[in-house]
Motif scaffolding. Sequence first.
Motif, PDB file in Angstrom:
ATOM      1  N   PRO A 203      49.036  42.932  32.688  1.00  0.00           N
ATOM      2  CA  PRO A 203      47.948  43.156  31.728  1.00  0.00           C
ATOM      3  C   PRO A 203      48.451  43.891  30.484  1.00  0.00           C
ATOM      4  O   PRO A 203      49.348  44.735  30.565  1.00  0.00           O
ATOM      5  CB  PRO A 203      46.952  44.005  32.516  1.00  0.00           C
ATOM      6  CG  PRO A 203      47.200  43.632  33.945  1.00  0.00           C
ATOM      7  CD  PRO A 203      48.693  43.426  34.027  1.00  0.00           C
ATOM      8  N   GLN A 204      47.876  43.567  29.344  1.00  0.00           N
ATOM      9  CA  GLN A 204      48.300  44.164  28.084  1.00  0.00           C
ATOM     10  C   GLN A 204      48.044  45.666  28.043  1.00  0.00           C
ATOM     11  O   GLN A 204      48.796  46.413  27.439  1.00  0.00           O
ATOM     12  CB  GLN A 204      47.583  43.482  26.916  1.00  0.00           C
ATOM     13  CG  GLN A 204      47.979  42.032  26.714  1.00  0.00           C
ATOM     14  CD  GLN A 204      47.267  41.404  25.522  1.00  0.00           C
ATOM     15  OE1 GLN A 204      46.322  41.974  24.976  1.00  0.00           O
ATOM     16  NE2 GLN A 204      47.719  40.236  25.120  1.00  0.00           N
ATOM     17  N   THR A 241      43.404  49.507  37.060  1.00  0.00           N
ATOM     18  CA  THR A 241      44.497  50.333  36.569  1.00  0.00           C
ATOM     19  C   THR A 241      45.803  49.751  37.078  1.00  0.00           C
ATOM     20  O   THR A 241      45.934  49.473  38.279  1.00  0.00           O
ATOM     21  CB  THR A 241      44.378  51.792  37.064  1.00  0.00           C
ATOM     22  OG1 THR A 241      43.128  52.337  36.629  1.00  0.00           O
ATOM     23  CG2 THR A 241      45.519  52.646  36.521  1.00  0.00           C
ATOM     24  N   VAL A 242      46.764  49.544  36.190  1.00  0.00           N
ATOM     25  CA  VAL A 242      48.068  49.007  36.590  1.00  0.00           C
ATOM     26  C   VAL A 242      48.880  50.124  37.237  1.00  0.00           C
ATOM     27  O   VAL A 242      49.121  51.168  36.624  1.00  0.00           O
ATOM     28  CB  VAL A 242      48.828  48.428  35.383  1.00  0.00           C
ATOM     29  CG1 VAL A 242      50.196  47.907  35.822  1.00  0.00           C
ATOM     30  CG2 VAL A 242      48.019  47.301  34.731  1.00  0.00           C
ATOM     31  N   GLN A 243      49.302  49.925  38.478  1.00  0.00           N
ATOM     32  CA  GLN A 243      50.089  50.923  39.202  1.00  0.00           C
ATOM     33  C   GLN A 243      51.582  50.664  39.086  1.00  0.00           C
ATOM     34  O   GLN A 243      52.374  51.591  38.969  1.00  0.00           O
ATOM     35  CB  GLN A 243      49.671  50.941  40.674  1.00  0.00           C
ATOM     36  CG  GLN A 243      48.234  51.401  40.899  1.00  0.00           C
ATOM     37  CD  GLN A 243      47.868  51.439  42.366  1.00  0.00           C
ATOM     38  OE1 GLN A 243      48.212  50.537  43.133  1.00  0.00           O
ATOM     39  NE2 GLN A 243      47.167  52.474  42.779  1.00  0.00           N
ATOM     40  N   VAL A 259      47.890  46.330  40.944  1.00  0.00           N
ATOM     41  CA  VAL A 259      46.792  46.998  40.259  1.00  0.00           C
ATOM     42  C   VAL A 259      45.822  47.594  41.271  1.00  0.00           C
ATOM     43  O   VAL A 259      45.681  47.095  42.397  1.00  0.00           O
ATOM     44  CB  VAL A 259      46.027  46.043  39.313  1.00  0.00           C
ATOM     45  CG1 VAL A 259      46.946  45.470  38.256  1.00  0.00           C
ATOM     46  CG2 VAL A 259      45.358  44.928  40.098  1.00  0.00           C
ATOM     47  N   GLU A 260      45.182  48.674  40.866  1.00  0.00           N
ATOM     48  CA  GLU A 260      44.084  49.224  41.651  1.00  0.00           C
ATOM     49  C   GLU A 260      42.789  48.804  40.973  1.00  0.00           C
ATOM     50  O   GLU A 260      42.638  48.933  39.757  1.00  0.00           O
ATOM     51  CB  GLU A 260      44.150  50.743  41.715  1.00  0.00           C
ATOM     52  CG  GLU A 260      42.994  51.342  42.510  1.00  0.00           C
ATOM     53  CD  GLU A 260      42.985  52.853  42.532  1.00  0.00           C
ATOM     54  OE1 GLU A 260      43.474  53.428  43.529  1.00  0.00           O
ATOM     55  OE2 GLU A 260      42.497  53.444  41.542  1.00  0.00           O
ATOM     56  N   CYS A 261      41.861  48.284  41.771  1.00  0.00           N
ATOM     57  CA  CYS A 261      40.566  47.867  41.258  1.00  0.00           C
ATOM     58  C   CYS A 261      39.473  48.712  41.902  1.00  0.00           C
ATOM     59  O   CYS A 261      39.449  48.876  43.130  1.00  0.00           O
ATOM     60  CB  CYS A 261      40.318  46.394  41.565  1.00  0.00           C
ATOM     61  SG  CYS A 261      41.450  45.255  40.740  1.00  0.00           S
ATOM     62  N   ILE A 278      40.536  37.316  33.421  1.00  0.00           N
ATOM     63  CA  ILE A 278      41.342  37.922  32.354  1.00  0.00           C
ATOM     64  C   ILE A 278      42.794  37.415  32.378  1.00  0.00           C
ATOM     65  O   ILE A 278      43.655  37.976  31.715  1.00  0.00           O
ATOM     66  CB  ILE A 278      41.311  39.461  32.446  1.00  0.00           C
ATOM     67  CG1 ILE A 278      41.929  39.962  33.750  1.00  0.00           C
ATOM     68  CG2 ILE A 278      39.897  39.970  32.267  1.00  0.00           C
ATOM     69  CD1 ILE A 278      42.089  41.483  33.812  1.00  0.00           C
ATOM     70  N   GLY A 279      43.037  36.366  33.155  1.00  0.00           N
ATOM     71  CA  GLY A 279      44.353  35.736  33.147  1.00  0.00           C
ATOM     72  C   GLY A 279      45.355  36.291  34.124  1.00  0.00           C
ATOM     73  O   GLY A 279      46.547  36.000  34.017  1.00  0.00           O
ATOM     74  N   HIS A 280      44.880  37.080  35.105  1.00  0.00           N
ATOM     75  CA  HIS A 280      45.792  37.685  36.077  1.00  0.00           C
ATOM     76  C   HIS A 280      45.245  37.502  37.499  1.00  0.00           C
ATOM     77  O   HIS A 280      44.832  38.470  38.143  1.00  0.00           O
ATOM     78  CB  HIS A 280      45.999  39.169  35.768  1.00  0.00           C
ATOM     79  CG  HIS A 280      46.541  39.427  34.400  1.00  0.00           C
ATOM     80  ND1 HIS A 280      47.847  39.160  34.062  1.00  0.00           N
ATOM     81  CD2 HIS A 280      45.934  39.892  33.269  1.00  0.00           C
ATOM     82  CE1 HIS A 280      48.037  39.467  32.788  1.00  0.00           C
ATOM     83  NE2 HIS A 280      46.895  39.908  32.285  1.00  0.00           N
TER      84      HIS A 280
END
Length: 351
Positions: A203-204, A241-243, A259-261, A278-280
């Motif tokens: 993710p960006q 959140t990207v971990q 990622v944590e969702c 979102i493309g992921h």
Amino acid sequence: MSAHNEDTPELIGDRFIRAGSIMLEASADAAGQRLDQWLASQLGPDMSRSRVQMLIKQGAVTVGGKMIDEAKRKMIAGDSVSVVMPEPEPAEPLGENITLDVLYEDDELIVINKPAGLVVHPGAGNWTGTLVNALIHHCGDSLSGIGGVRRPGIVHRLDKETSGVMVVAKTDRAHKALSEAFADHGLTGDLERAYQALVWGIPQRPSGTVDAPLGRAADRVRRAVVPSGRDDARHAITHFTVQERFGEAQQAFATASLVECRLETGRTHQIRVHMAHIGHPVVGDPDYGQAFRTKANRLPDPLKTLVKAFPRQALHARLLAFRHPATHLTMRFEAPIPGDMEELVSGFRKL
């Protein structure tokens, strides 16, 4: 209002969860209220209004010695009401001796770490071998009866191929309280849910929020992001959140992220649909990640073999916190990523 139990007159504290006849007398402020509404308020948190309505239909409620079968009957001050509390009926379906990873259990509820591959509730194509079958066998007579039947109260679900922490009610009181907490997504109480997902790409932003309503897709089994004005659109919000990031950013075909969702709402397939939106998409997702299946062919061995052989979506319910329905204390449970998903994540780490 006064009340007593004919079987155990002095046993007031838990009279509502035992068989017997409960006698109630309506005070002046009861006048004009519906019978089901008034009874639900008098019988306390152990008894839902729907359960009261069921008892009325079954002929278990009398007023002034006469059986009443209309829930909307208006109360009159001084009414003498009797409620017969039947023993809970035997569970359906039958219990099955299926191993469970129990994280916590008491008289009100049970918390388990559900493995991937286990269906939560019996249904078409899965009438046996489910979590409900396992819980009926495991809990036995400690199930006091949800809606008058000895069965576990499912208040939230995980997809068959999603692993992680689940709480299940064992009493009507717990079922009612937990259902309300999950229904309002914890807005009026302590409810926290966190998932870990291995997704394609990076993710960006290091964190973000997906606020996109969900509805049925064309095949009616899957879900999709839909216009907010559509009849079946349901409000859905996921915070991520990207971990960890895996692979080089310039090699987009070979990148992934852990990622944590965290859920602000709890819709069917919510995380899987939102991350794909979102493309992921989640790695291994057979419904929402089909377009990314060929990415595995570009990965180096042995990671390519690991990804292609992974049989499910890489999604795990890591954390669940909620307020206990009896003690009102906040309880918090965590489960580590299962071995198959950890092996997959480790493979990406080596990039």
